[in-house]
Design a protein around this motif. Structure first.
Motif, PDB file in Angstrom:
ATOM      1  N   GLY A 168      -4.165   2.243  -9.699  1.00  0.00           N
ATOM      2  CA  GLY A 168      -3.905   1.511  -8.301  1.00  0.00           C
ATOM      3  C   GLY A 168      -5.518   1.508  -8.277  1.00  0.00           C
ATOM      4  N   GLU A 169      -5.758   0.718  -6.831  1.00  0.00           N
ATOM      5  CA  GLU A 169      -6.892   0.530  -6.826  1.00  0.00           C
ATOM      6  C   GLU A 169      -7.129   0.977  -4.848  1.00  0.00           C
ATOM      7  OE1 GLU A 169      -8.692  -3.045  -6.927  1.00  0.00           O
ATOM      8  OE2 GLU A 169      -9.552  -3.337  -4.660  1.00  0.00           O
ATOM      9  N   VAL A 170      -8.464   2.373  -4.237  1.00  0.00           N
ATOM     10  CA  VAL A 170      -8.083   2.747  -3.263  1.00  0.00           C
ATOM     11  C   VAL A 170      -8.169   1.797  -2.201  1.00  0.00           C
ATOM     12  CG1 VAL A 170      -9.686   4.241  -2.020  1.00  0.00           C
ATOM     13  CG2 VAL A 170      -9.285   5.015  -4.278  1.00  0.00           C
ATOM     14  N   VAL A 171      -7.430   2.201  -1.772  1.00  0.00           N
ATOM     15  CA  VAL A 171      -7.864   0.814   0.304  1.00  0.00           C
ATOM     16  C   VAL A 171      -8.159   1.576   0.822  1.00  0.00           C
ATOM     17  CG1 VAL A 171      -6.158  -0.013   1.577  1.00  0.00           C
ATOM     18  CG2 VAL A 171      -5.259  -0.294  -0.497  1.00  0.00           C
TER      19      VAL A 171
ATOM     20  N   GLN B 249      -3.278  12.076   0.975  1.00  0.00           N
ATOM     21  CA  GLN B 249      -4.082  11.135   2.002  1.00  0.00           C
ATOM     22  C   GLN B 249      -5.369   9.932   1.047  1.00  0.00           C
ATOM     23  OE1 GLN B 249      -6.490  14.423   4.478  1.00  0.00           O
ATOM     24  NE2 GLN B 249      -4.931  15.855   2.846  1.00  0.00           N
ATOM     25  N   VAL B 250      -4.736   9.413   0.378  1.00  0.00           N
ATOM     26  CA  VAL B 250      -5.623   8.344  -0.747  1.00  0.00           C
ATOM     27  C   VAL B 250      -4.723   7.626  -0.393  1.00  0.00           C
ATOM     28  CG1 VAL B 250      -6.834   7.433  -1.770  1.00  0.00           C
ATOM     29  CG2 VAL B 250      -7.345  10.174  -2.321  1.00  0.00           C
ATOM     30  N   LEU B 251      -4.449   5.640   0.051  1.00  0.00           N
ATOM     31  CA  LEU B 251      -3.847   4.899   0.542  1.00  0.00           C
ATOM     32  C   LEU B 251      -4.639   4.108  -1.267  1.00  0.00           C
ATOM     33  CD1 LEU B 251      -3.181   4.109   4.332  1.00  0.00           C
ATOM     34  CD2 LEU B 251      -2.165   5.161   2.500  1.00  0.00           C
ATOM     35  N   VAL B 252      -3.390   3.796  -1.683  1.00  0.00           N
ATOM     36  CA  VAL B 252      -3.720   3.117  -2.829  1.00  0.00           C
ATOM     37  C   VAL B 252      -2.842   1.748  -3.205  1.00  0.00           C
ATOM     38  CG1 VAL B 252      -4.825   4.750  -4.158  1.00  0.00           C
ATOM     39  CG2 VAL B 252      -1.707   4.085  -4.432  1.00  0.00           C
ATOM     40  N   ARG B 253      -3.416   0.667  -3.591  1.00  0.00           N
ATOM     41  CA  ARG B 253      -2.620  -0.895  -3.928  1.00  0.00           C
ATOM     42  C   ARG B 253      -2.499  -0.538  -4.852  1.00  0.00           C
ATOM     43  NH1 ARG B 253      -5.325  -4.381  -0.940  1.00  0.00           N
ATOM     44  NH2 ARG B 253      -4.397  -4.128   0.121  1.00  0.00           N
ATOM     45  N   PRO B 254      -0.878  -0.405  -5.435  1.00  0.00           N
ATOM     46  CA  PRO B 254      -0.581  -0.501  -7.139  1.00  0.00           C
ATOM     47  C   PRO B 254      -1.287  -1.640  -7.644  1.00  0.00           C
ATOM     48  CG  PRO B 254       1.525  -0.064  -5.879  1.00  0.00           C
ATOM     49  CD  PRO B 254       0.164  -0.421  -5.088  1.00  0.00           C
TER      50      PRO B 254
ATOM     51  N   VAL C 132       1.041  -1.308   0.315  1.00  0.00           N
ATOM     52  CA  VAL C 132       0.303  -0.312   0.253  1.00  0.00           C
ATOM     53  C   VAL C 132       0.888   1.031   0.274  1.00  0.00           C
ATOM     54  CG1 VAL C 132      -1.869   1.121   1.573  1.00  0.00           C
ATOM     55  CG2 VAL C 132      -2.291  -1.183   0.843  1.00  0.00           C
ATOM     56  N   THR C 133       0.807   2.179  -0.724  1.00  0.00           N
ATOM     57  CA  THR C 133       1.190   3.777  -1.038  1.00  0.00           C
ATOM     58  C   THR C 133       0.259   4.250  -1.081  1.00  0.00           C
ATOM     59  OG1 THR C 133       2.912   4.719  -2.072  1.00  0.00           O
ATOM     60  CG2 THR C 133       1.783   3.039  -3.350  1.00  0.00           C
ATOM     61  N   SER C 134       0.480   5.265  -1.523  1.00  0.00           N
ATOM     62  CA  SER C 134      -0.120   6.663  -1.225  1.00  0.00           C
ATOM     63  C   SER C 134      -0.364   7.377  -2.727  1.00  0.00           C
ATOM     64  CB  SER C 134       0.149   8.286  -0.853  1.00  0.00           C
ATOM     65  OG  SER C 134       0.831   8.936  -1.520  1.00  0.00           O
ATOM     66  N   LEU C 135      -1.388   7.809  -3.571  1.00  0.00           N
ATOM     67  CA  LEU C 135      -1.683   7.670  -4.556  1.00  0.00           C
ATOM     68  C   LEU C 135      -0.565   8.725  -4.675  1.00  0.00           C
ATOM     69  CD1 LEU C 135      -3.625   7.748  -7.070  1.00  0.00           C
ATOM     70  CD2 LEU C 135      -5.244  10.163  -5.636  1.00  0.00           C
TER      71      LEU C 135
END
Length: 78
Positions: free
Chosen positions: A16-19, A72-77, A4-7
């Motif tokens: 990426g998919e928003v977590v 402020q948006v966490l995503v999973r590539p 998980v990383t930030s947008l």
């Protein structure tokens, strides 16, 4: 499954998919109104020459977010 990383860390051309969202109050409301809810796929389109803002493709629309918001948006590539 990726980390998980930030947008804001997505490179142009990557998806990426928003977590989750780490924003609160009006900023959280705005991000959710833009469609940034868990499970949404986001494509980083391009970054301005100065590095901020970045354009993203979300749910059929292109939007631009400042780095402060996209952090402020966490995503999973994916």
């Amino acid at each position: 499954m990726g980390a998980v990383t930030s947008l804001s860390d997505l490179k142009p051309g990557s998806t990426g998919e928003v977590v989750s969202l780490q924003a609160w109050g009006l900023t959280r409301r705005r991000l959710m109104d833009l469609g940034l809810v868990p499970g949404t796929r986001v494509v980083a389109l391009r970054r301005s020459p100065s590095g901020d803002p970045t354009a993203f493709f979300i749910r059929g629309a292109a939007i631009a977010l400042r780095r402060e918001e996209s952090r402020q948006v966490l995503v999973r590539p994916v």
